[in-house]
Scaffold this motif. Sequence first.
Motif, PDB file in Angstrom:
ATOM      1  N   ASN A  50      -2.839  -1.437   7.281  1.00  0.00           N
ATOM      2  CA  ASN A  50      -3.925  -2.167   6.645  1.00  0.00           C
ATOM      3  C   ASN A  50      -5.097  -1.224   6.375  1.00  0.00           C
ATOM      4  O   ASN A  50      -5.137  -0.088   6.858  1.00  0.00           O
ATOM      5  N   ILE A  51      -6.024  -1.694   5.589  1.00  0.00           N
ATOM      6  CA  ILE A  51      -7.128  -0.861   5.125  1.00  0.00           C
ATOM      7  C   ILE A  51      -8.002  -0.384   6.276  1.00  0.00           C
ATOM      8  O   ILE A  51      -8.406   0.780   6.327  1.00  0.00           O
ATOM      9  N   SER A  52      -8.288  -1.245   7.229  1.00  0.00           N
ATOM     10  CA  SER A  52      -9.163  -0.865   8.344  1.00  0.00           C
ATOM     11  C   SER A  52      -8.556   0.263   9.165  1.00  0.00           C
ATOM     12  O   SER A  52      -9.238   1.244   9.497  1.00  0.00           O
ATOM     13  N   ASP A  53      -7.273   0.141   9.511  1.00  0.00           N
ATOM     14  CA  ASP A  53      -6.617   1.176  10.311  1.00  0.00           C
ATOM     15  C   ASP A  53      -6.538   2.496   9.553  1.00  0.00           C
ATOM     16  O   ASP A  53      -6.736   3.574  10.130  1.00  0.00           O
ATOM     17  N   SER A  66     -10.134   0.942   0.263  1.00  0.00           N
ATOM     18  CA  SER A  66      -9.785  -0.192  -0.581  1.00  0.00           C
ATOM     19  C   SER A  66      -9.683   0.233  -2.041  1.00  0.00           C
ATOM     20  O   SER A  66      -8.740  -0.153  -2.755  1.00  0.00           O
ATOM     21  N   SER A  80       0.435  -4.191  -2.351  1.00  0.00           N
ATOM     22  CA  SER A  80      -0.420  -4.713  -1.307  1.00  0.00           C
ATOM     23  C   SER A  80      -0.403  -6.229  -1.306  1.00  0.00           C
ATOM     24  O   SER A  80      -0.036  -6.864  -2.301  1.00  0.00           O
ATOM     25  N   ARG A  82      -2.629  -9.652   0.839  1.00  0.00           N
ATOM     26  CA  ARG A  82      -3.627 -10.072   1.828  1.00  0.00           C
ATOM     27  C   ARG A  82      -2.973 -10.982   2.847  1.00  0.00           C
ATOM     28  O   ARG A  82      -2.319 -11.962   2.498  1.00  0.00           O
ATOM     29  N   ARG A  83      -3.134 -10.608   4.115  1.00  0.00           N
ATOM     30  CA  ARG A  83      -2.650 -11.434   5.211  1.00  0.00           C
ATOM     31  C   ARG A  83      -3.844 -11.772   6.090  1.00  0.00           C
ATOM     32  O   ARG A  83      -4.416 -10.899   6.711  1.00  0.00           O
ATOM     33  N   GLU A  86      -7.083  -9.388   6.383  1.00  0.00           N
ATOM     34  CA  GLU A  86      -6.783  -7.986   6.121  1.00  0.00           C
ATOM     35  C   GLU A  86      -5.834  -7.844   4.935  1.00  0.00           C
ATOM     36  O   GLU A  86      -4.992  -8.696   4.695  1.00  0.00           O
ATOM     37  N   ARG A  87      -5.984  -6.734   4.200  1.00  0.00           N
ATOM     38  CA  ARG A  87      -5.055  -6.403   3.132  1.00  0.00           C
ATOM     39  C   ARG A  87      -4.148  -5.280   3.620  1.00  0.00           C
ATOM     40  O   ARG A  87      -4.612  -4.211   4.005  1.00  0.00           O
ATOM     41  N   SER A  88      -2.853  -5.535   3.625  1.00  0.00           N
ATOM     42  CA  SER A  88      -1.882  -4.528   4.039  1.00  0.00           C
ATOM     43  C   SER A  88      -1.193  -3.961   2.801  1.00  0.00           C
ATOM     44  O   SER A  88      -1.173  -4.592   1.744  1.00  0.00           O
TER      45      SER A  88
END
Length: 219
Positions: A50-53, A66, A80, A82-83, A86-88
């Motif tokens: 995901n974007i954060s990781d 992003s 990609s 969205r879950r 978060e967007r994976s």
Amino acid sequence: GKQLFWPSLGSIETTQRPKRTSPTPVTELSPVAQQLLIALLLRRLSPPINISDAAVTLGYTAASVSQAVKALEGCGFVQSARRSRERSFSLTNGPREIWKQALPLLGSPVRRRLRLMRDELPTDRLVRAGESALAEHTQLAEPAEPCFAVASRDWAVRRTEEIPTTDAGTCLVELWRYAPEPLAQGGGVDPLSLYLSLRESTDERVHIALDELLEHMPW
């Protein structure tokens, strides 16, 4: 003197999150997008990605990652979804196939090369690069001058005198468009960035070694 309870009115007035615009293809990948794609090709990010990781791993803001994901998605390299919040994202094909497709959009990570005295360099945050790193992976002979890579943004504050010609104790320093440390392994830059940094070389020995480097890639 009366009060009206009308929750739906507040819902109407609430500012909604703008919808994500559709990804569009680009003609050249930004440094962030290029490093993110290389991280995916080398499997340096653990799924689900995901974007954060990815931002934490590579040292960028979530907004920068992003935008990079959107560029890669527009080119067809990633998909990609969205879950929850978060967007994976993940590659659309195998790493070898994506690498071949992406090559025309990838550039050298090297912004500039400097010749400096080795003993004037800091001992930390130096990563082998150039022919020094290539010699570690192939049969290329170790160069007379060692070569190291640092992020250009980390070098801006340094005031080290450049050396015009090769001399005893000199080395080469490559100033990179993105930090080499997140994808470095064994003290050297990652193999795909290494390939991109040297593919414009006019030395036939280097090109033979680069072909050898890719042949041994564990796609």
